[in-house]
Write a protein that holds these residues in place. Sequence first.
Motif, PDB file in Angstrom:
ATOM      1  N   MET A  87       0.855  -1.295   0.035  1.00 28.02           N
ATOM      2  CA  MET A  87       0.029  -0.037  -0.171  1.00 28.02           C
ATOM      3  C   MET A  87       0.645   1.170   0.056  1.00 28.02           C
ATOM      4  O   MET A  87       0.891   2.138  -0.759  1.00 28.02           O
ATOM      5  N   GLN A  88       1.891   1.204   0.737  1.00 26.00           N
ATOM      6  CA  GLN A  88       2.823   2.513   0.776  1.00 26.00           C
ATOM      7  C   GLN A  88       3.392   2.637  -0.376  1.00 26.00           C
ATOM      8  O   GLN A  88       3.624   3.764  -1.037  1.00 26.00           O
ATOM      9  N   LYS A  89       3.818   1.374  -1.252  1.00 22.73           N
ATOM     10  CA  LYS A  89       4.455   1.581  -2.696  1.00 22.73           C
ATOM     11  C   LYS A  89       3.476   2.469  -3.677  1.00 22.73           C
ATOM     12  O   LYS A  89       3.662   3.307  -4.369  1.00 22.73           O
ATOM     13  N   VAL A  90       2.109   1.742  -3.443  1.00 24.63           N
ATOM     14  CA  VAL A  90       1.160   2.507  -4.167  1.00 24.63           C
ATOM     15  C   VAL A  90       1.058   3.749  -4.150  1.00 24.63           C
ATOM     16  O   VAL A  90       1.058   4.703  -4.918  1.00 24.63           O
ATOM     17  N   CYS A  91       1.037   4.238  -2.769  1.00 24.83           N
ATOM     18  CA  CYS A  91       0.869   5.903  -2.660  1.00 24.83           C
ATOM     19  C   CYS A  91       2.119   6.479  -3.015  1.00 24.83           C
ATOM     20  O   CYS A  91       1.835   7.616  -3.577  1.00 24.83           O
ATOM     21  N   GLU A  92       3.075   5.983  -2.800  1.00 26.30           N
ATOM     22  CA  GLU A  92       4.433   6.812  -3.156  1.00 26.30           C
ATOM     23  C   GLU A  92       4.308   7.136  -4.885  1.00 26.30           C
ATOM     24  O   GLU A  92       4.689   8.079  -5.291  1.00 26.30           O
ATOM     25  N   LYS A  93       3.851   6.003  -5.402  1.00 30.53           N
ATOM     26  CA  LYS A  93       3.731   5.985  -6.909  1.00 30.53           C
ATOM     27  C   LYS A  93       2.915   7.096  -7.273  1.00 30.53           C
ATOM     28  O   LYS A  93       3.205   7.637  -8.338  1.00 30.53           O
ATOM     29  N   LEU A  94       1.876   7.372  -6.676  1.00 26.39           N
ATOM     30  CA  LEU A  94       0.894   8.221  -6.976  1.00 26.39           C
ATOM     31  C   LEU A  94       1.163   9.721  -6.284  1.00 26.39           C
ATOM     32  O   LEU A  94       0.425  10.610  -6.516  1.00 26.39           O
ATOM     33  N   GLY A  95       2.102   9.932  -5.569  1.00 25.32           N
ATOM     34  CA  GLY A  95       2.559  11.169  -5.136  1.00 25.32           C
ATOM     35  C   GLY A  95       2.335  11.393  -3.747  1.00 25.32           C
ATOM     36  O   GLY A  95       2.575  12.663  -3.398  1.00 25.32           O
ATOM     37  N   PHE A  96       1.862  10.411  -2.862  1.00 23.01           N
ATOM     38  CA  PHE A  96       1.751  10.826  -1.538  1.00 23.01           C
ATOM     39  C   PHE A  96       2.913  10.767  -0.899  1.00 23.01           C
ATOM     40  O   PHE A  96       4.144  10.270  -1.356  1.00 23.01           O
ATOM     41  N   HIS A  97       3.069  11.724   0.138  1.00 24.38           N
ATOM     42  CA  HIS A  97       4.221  11.516   1.096  1.00 24.38           C
ATOM     43  C   HIS A  97       3.979  10.918   2.250  1.00 24.38           C
ATOM     44  O   HIS A  97       2.798  10.971   2.918  1.00 24.38           O
ATOM     45  N   ILE A  98       4.870   9.778   2.696  1.00 24.96           N
ATOM     46  CA  ILE A  98       4.662   8.944   3.754  1.00 24.96           C
ATOM     47  C   ILE A  98       5.531   9.404   4.912  1.00 24.96           C
ATOM     48  O   ILE A  98       6.579   9.785   4.972  1.00 24.96           O
ATOM     49  N   GLU A  99       4.849   9.518   6.081  1.00 22.86           N
ATOM     50  CA  GLU A  99       5.865   9.970   7.455  1.00 22.86           C
ATOM     51  C   GLU A  99       5.269   9.092   8.446  1.00 22.86           C
ATOM     52  O   GLU A  99       4.260   8.533   8.717  1.00 22.86           O
ATOM     53  N   ARG A 100       6.324   8.807   9.486  1.00 20.83           N
ATOM     54  CA  ARG A 100       5.831   8.221  10.556  1.00 20.83           C
ATOM     55  C   ARG A 100       4.931   9.046  11.516  1.00 20.83           C
ATOM     56  O   ARG A 100       4.607  10.029  11.383  1.00 20.83           O
ATOM     57  N   THR A 101       4.302   8.473  12.479  1.00 21.28           N
ATOM     58  CA  THR A 101       3.283   8.975  13.324  1.00 21.28           C
ATOM     59  C   THR A 101       3.789   8.478  14.957  1.00 21.28           C
ATOM     60  O   THR A 101       4.829   7.858  15.031  1.00 21.28           O
ATOM     61  N   ASP A 141       2.544   6.531  16.627  1.00 24.98           N
ATOM     62  CA  ASP A 141       2.318   5.113  16.932  1.00 24.98           C
ATOM     63  C   ASP A 141       3.282   4.267  15.838  1.00 24.98           C
ATOM     64  O   ASP A 141       3.372   4.683  14.865  1.00 24.98           O
ATOM     65  N   PRO A 142       4.233   3.632  16.432  1.00 21.48           N
ATOM     66  CA  PRO A 142       5.328   3.058  15.721  1.00 21.48           C
ATOM     67  C   PRO A 142       4.972   1.882  14.725  1.00 21.48           C
ATOM     68  O   PRO A 142       5.603   1.601  13.879  1.00 21.48           O
ATOM     69  N   THR A 143       3.589   1.667  14.900  1.00 25.38           N
ATOM     70  CA  THR A 143       3.208   0.620  13.645  1.00 25.38           C
ATOM     71  C   THR A 143       2.228   1.191  12.972  1.00 25.38           C
ATOM     72  O   THR A 143       2.163   0.407  11.959  1.00 25.38           O
ATOM     73  N   VAL A 144       2.385   2.440  12.818  1.00 25.57           N
ATOM     74  CA  VAL A 144       1.645   3.352  11.924  1.00 25.57           C
ATOM     75  C   VAL A 144       2.226   4.146  11.099  1.00 25.57           C
ATOM     76  O   VAL A 144       2.943   5.016  11.702  1.00 25.57           O
ATOM     77  N   VAL A 145       1.969   4.344   9.797  1.00 26.19           N
ATOM     78  CA  VAL A 145       2.566   5.631   9.075  1.00 26.19           C
ATOM     79  C   VAL A 145       1.243   6.362   8.432  1.00 26.19           C
ATOM     80  O   VAL A 145       0.302   5.661   8.200  1.00 26.19           O
ATOM     81  N   LYS A 146       1.728   7.564   8.044  1.00 25.35           N
ATOM     82  CA  LYS A 146       0.629   8.190   7.394  1.00 25.35           C
ATOM     83  C   LYS A 146       0.964   8.602   6.026  1.00 25.35           C
ATOM     84  O   LYS A 146       2.019   9.337   5.768  1.00 25.35           O
ATOM     85  N   ALA A 147       0.035   8.271   5.141  1.00 25.67           N
ATOM     86  CA  ALA A 147       0.123   9.024   3.752  1.00 25.67           C
ATOM     87  C   ALA A 147      -0.620  10.039   3.405  1.00 25.67           C
ATOM     88  O   ALA A 147      -1.879  10.289   4.007  1.00 25.67           O
ATOM     89  N   GLU A 148       0.074  11.227   2.833  1.00 21.85           N
ATOM     90  CA  GLU A 148      -0.832  12.483   2.578  1.00 21.85           C
ATOM     91  C   GLU A 148      -0.353  12.961   1.241  1.00 21.85           C
ATOM     92  O   GLU A 148       0.808  12.913   0.766  1.00 21.85           O
ATOM     93  N   ILE A 149      -1.271  13.656   0.414  1.00 17.76           N
ATOM     94  CA  ILE A 149      -1.269  14.276  -0.625  1.00 17.76           C
ATOM     95  C   ILE A 149      -1.936  15.512  -0.616  1.00 17.76           C
ATOM     96  O   ILE A 149      -2.975  15.593  -0.368  1.00 17.76           O
ATOM     97  N   ASP A 150      -1.388  16.593  -1.316  1.00 20.91           N
ATOM     98  CA  ASP A 150      -2.091  17.941  -1.568  1.00 20.91           C
ATOM     99  C   ASP A 150      -2.750  17.534  -2.976  1.00 20.91           C
ATOM    100  O   ASP A 150      -1.822  17.331  -3.908  1.00 20.91           O
ATOM    101  N   ILE A 151      -3.947  17.591  -3.221  1.00 15.59           N
ATOM    102  CA  ILE A 151      -4.711  17.411  -4.368  1.00 15.59           C
ATOM    103  C   ILE A 151      -4.114  18.289  -5.455  1.00 15.59           C
ATOM    104  O   ILE A 151      -4.116  17.826  -6.601  1.00 15.59           O
ATOM    105  N   LYS A 152      -3.621  19.446  -5.235  1.00 17.24           N
ATOM    106  CA  LYS A 152      -3.213  20.112  -6.250  1.00 17.24           C
ATOM    107  C   LYS A 152      -1.759  19.577  -6.926  1.00 17.24           C
ATOM    108  O   LYS A 152      -1.642  20.196  -8.073  1.00 17.24           O
ATOM    109  N   THR A 153      -1.121  18.589  -5.984  1.00 19.85           N
ATOM    110  CA  THR A 153       0.052  18.031  -6.749  1.00 19.85           C
ATOM    111  C   THR A 153      -0.277  16.946  -7.497  1.00 19.85           C
ATOM    112  O   THR A 153       0.745  16.393  -8.095  1.00 19.85           O
TER     113      THR A 153
END
Length: 935
Positions: free
Chosen positions: A902-916, A918-930
Motif C-alpha cells: 500500500m505504501q508503494k502504491v501511495c508513493e507511486k501516485l505522489g503521496f508523502h509517507i511519514e511516521r506517526t 504510533d510506531p506501527t502506523v505511518v501516514k500517507a498524505e497528498i495535496d490534491i493540487k500536486t
Amino acid sequence: MQKPIQSSGERAYDILRTEKANPLDAIFAPKSVAVIGASEKAGSVGRTLLWNLISNPFGGTVFPVNPKRHSILGIKAYPTIFDVPELVDLAVIATPAPTVPGIIAECVDTGIKGAIILSAGFKEAGAEGIALEQQILEQAHRGKMRIIGPNCLGVMSPRTGLNATFASTMARPGNVGFISQSGALCTAILDWSFRENVGFSAFVSLGSMLDVGWGDLIYYLGDDPHTKSIVIYMESIGNARSFLSAAREVALTKPIIVIKAGRTEAAAKAAASHTGALTGSDEVLDAAFRRCGVLRVNSISDLFDMAEVLAKQPRPKGPRLTILTNAGGPGVLATDALIAAGGEVAPISEETSASLNQLLPAHWSHGNPIDILGDADPQRYTKALEIAVKDPNSDGLLVILTPQAMTDPTQTAEQLKPYAQIAGKPILASWMGGADIAAGEMILNRNHIPTYPYPDTAARIFSYMWQSSYNLRGIYETPVMPVFDSASGIPDRNCVEKIIQIARQAGRTILTEFESKQILAAYGIPVVATCVSKSEDEAVQCAETIGYPVALKLFSEIITHKTDVGGVQLNLKDAEAVRHAYNAIKLSLHDKLQHDPHYSLLSTQHSALFLGVTVQPMVKMAGYELIIGSSLDAQFGPVLLFGTGGQLVEIFHDRAIALPPLNTTLARRIMEQTQIYKALKGVRGRKSVDMDALEQLMVVFSQLVVEQRWIKEIDINPLLASSEQLIALDARIILHEPDVEEDQLPKLAIRPYPTKYVSKWTMKDGTPVTIRPIRPEDEPLMVQFHKTLSEQSVYFRYFHLIKLQSRVAHERLTRICFIDYDREIALVVEYQNPETQTREILAVGRLSKIHGTNEAEFAIVVCDRSQCQGIGTELLQRLLQVSRDEQLSTITADILVDNYAMQKVCEKLGFHIERTDDPTVVKAEIDIKTFHPEN
C-alpha cells in the motif's frame, strides 16, 4: 503470502478511527476567549457576556477587548485584538454591525479560528446588512475561520462550564444537544429546563446561520460522546443538502428531534400541473425528515419528552400498543390519542387472553385496553404485565395507574422496576394523581421507565417512537436492484434529449401529451398507444387501425388540463362517433376561448391551442387510477408525489411526498403512506397489483426526474394499475423557461447516484470489470466479498482481526452500502461471469470527507485472489480524481508500517509517507493540487 493492498480510514462504524480535530472545537472547547465589545455598562450585552464567561470557569483565559477602557470587571482590557498577549481560540463579538467585518479581518490576521457574532443588524436589516455579511464571509474564508451567528444568543457547553452567551443563567449539564434559530426561544427553553430538570451537553443559538449551519452542528454533536440526543428548534432549513446529509448519518446512532415553526403552506401553488397543486413546502419538509431518520414533533414538551424516552427505552418494532390500566376511562383516552397519532391498538392473542382469564377477575375488559380493575394490587399489575409483554402482537406497553382505595402506587412502581428493559419493547407509564403517586413516579423514572401525568400524552409519545423507528427502518432496509433492459436501449436518453431540445428551441415550455409519453416510454414506463391526428379523416383512420372503442383527446402545445376545456371524449365505438367527438373537442375549446376569461387570454396563441387530437384505445381492464408526479420545492428542489389519481385527484388529496432519488425500499415507503396502498395490495377478493413492478416503476420515474433536469414538472395521471399490468394513460411535462441556463437549474436536495464515475476497466490478466460507485442494493454482494478476505487482508484493512459475522452484520453493511454521495464515494470493482451472469465484487475503495474540513481519508481493500492485478493503483488514482472533482484539498490514510504494498502504491501516485506517534502506523498524505492523473 502476497501483501494485500489495503488501508484504513472508513467512517464511525469502523473499529479503528483516526481522531481528527474539528474546526468547531475552537468554539465549543476554547482554551482562550476574547470578548470584543466587553463593557462595564449595567445591563449591556458586553457586560453580561463577560460576566458569564468569568463566573462559569471553563478552564481557559478571558481577554476583554475595548479601546476605551483599561480594565473591565477588574480584568485587564486590551484596545484591539492585536494587543492580546496570547493566541486566542474564540472571539465573541458584541459591537455594532458596521464594525464587525473589520473586527473579523483583524481576528483572521491574528490566527483566531472561531467567532460568535452576537450583534444584530445584518440581513434582517435589509440590503446594507446583507452586504456586511458578505464582507464578513470573505474575511472568514481567508483564514478558515468558522462563525456562529450573527444575531444570536451565543453558545454554552455546560459540561465544561463555557457560557459564551448573554443569557441570565447557565444551563444544567446533561446529555441533550440543543440547537435553536431563535435566541428568544433559547431563553424560554432555559427557564423551562430548570423546572423540568433537563440538562444539556451543548446549548446553541444559531442566529442567521451565516457560516455554521445545521449540518455542521449535527455532525459535531454526533461525534460528541457526551451528547445522547439532539433536539432542534428550526425556522428555516438553510442548506438542505447539508442538513439531510448530516442528519441521515447521525440519526442512525443518536435520535434527532425537530420542532419546526410554520406548518402553513407558504409555497406558491403551481397551477400548471396536478403535482404542483398537491405539494406544499411543509409536507416536503416532513418527507425530508422521514428520508433522513429525523423525528418531527409539534410541541416543546414533546421535543424533550422524546429526547428522554429514546434515551431510556428501545424503539418499538411496530405501531401496536398494549394498554394496561386499573380504570376504564384513562384507557379509552389513551386509545383515542394513540389512533389519532397514527398508532394501533395491539390485538390480544388467544394465548394471552387465556392467561389473563386465569389471573384477572371475571369482569376484566377481555380486550385491549386491558382493564385489570380498580382493586388491582402490585402483584396483579406485575403478573398482568408479564403476560402482556410476551404477546407477539404487541410492540410496546403503556401501564396506567390511577390512585384508588386498593392501589399502592409506590409498591407497584417498585414491582415494575425489573421490566424497564424487557423483550426489546418500550415500557411507558402514566401515574395519574398528585402527591400520592410522586414517590412511585420517581422510582420509575430513576429506573428508566418514563412517566407521564396523562395517559393520552404517553400514547402520543409511543406513536412518535414508532414514527422514529419507521423513519430509521427506511435507511436500514436493503432495497432490490432495479431492472433495466439494456439490450433494448432503455433508458434511451438520446431520444429524451432530442424531444426536449426541439421544444426549447421552439420556445415551448409545455410538451404535448404525445411528446410526454415518448419520454416515459424512453425510460421503459408503459404507455397507452397514441396516434396523433390533425383532421377528422386522420382520426378515423387511426381509430380503425387501433380498433374500437377509442378515446380522443385534445392535442395542444398550450393547454395541459384537457378535461377543463372539454378536450376528452371517451368510449367512441365507430367512425361517426369519432368525427362527432373531433368536432366537439374543437367547438368546446372555441367556446372556452370566447367566454372564459382565463382561456381568452390564450386566444393570441390560437394556432398552438388546437393541433388536432390524439387517438388512443380504451383500456379494457379494471384497475386503480394513480398519480405519479414531480414538481419543484423552493427549499428542496425536485420532489416526488404518489397517490390516488384521476379527475378528482385534488378532491381526494390522498397522496404522499418523497425526495428523489428513490430505490425500491423508498418507493414502497412513499406508497405505504397513502390510503390507496391498502387497496393496491388486494381487498374484497380483488387481486393485488404487481407491487414489485410498481416499486420498479417508481424507481425508474425517480431516475427520469433526477437525470432530466430541464423538466420542471411532470405527472402521469392516471397511471392505471391492476394485477395484470401498469400503464400510463395520460402524461404531462413542463420544462423550465427558455431563458434558464443550465447552471441555474435547481439542484436535488440529495445527491443522486454519480454515474460519471461508472466505467469499464481491464485487469492485468485481461479480465474485464466495471468500476462504479457502490449502491444500497450491493449489500448481498458485499457479504460475499467479505467471505473472500483472508485474515491478513482483514488485519491490514482494520488494524486488527474482526470476525466475519461482525463484518457482514446488516446494520454495518447498510451504512457501508447506503452512503451519502455528498459525504463520501465508495468505488467497487465488479466482475460479471459471462457464462452464469452472476456478479461479484473484487475490491472496494472508499473516500470519506472529514467533518468540518476540506480533507478526506481513503481506504482500499482488494480480495486476495485479485491482488497484484493493478486494482489498488487504479482505485486510488480514481479516488484522487474524485477528490479533484469535489475540490478537496488534502487526502490522507493511516497504513500499517508493514503494509509495504500500500505504501508503494501511495508513493507511486505522489503521496508523502511519514511516521506517526504510533510506531506501527505511518501516514500517507497528498495535496490534491500536486496530483496529476496518469495518462
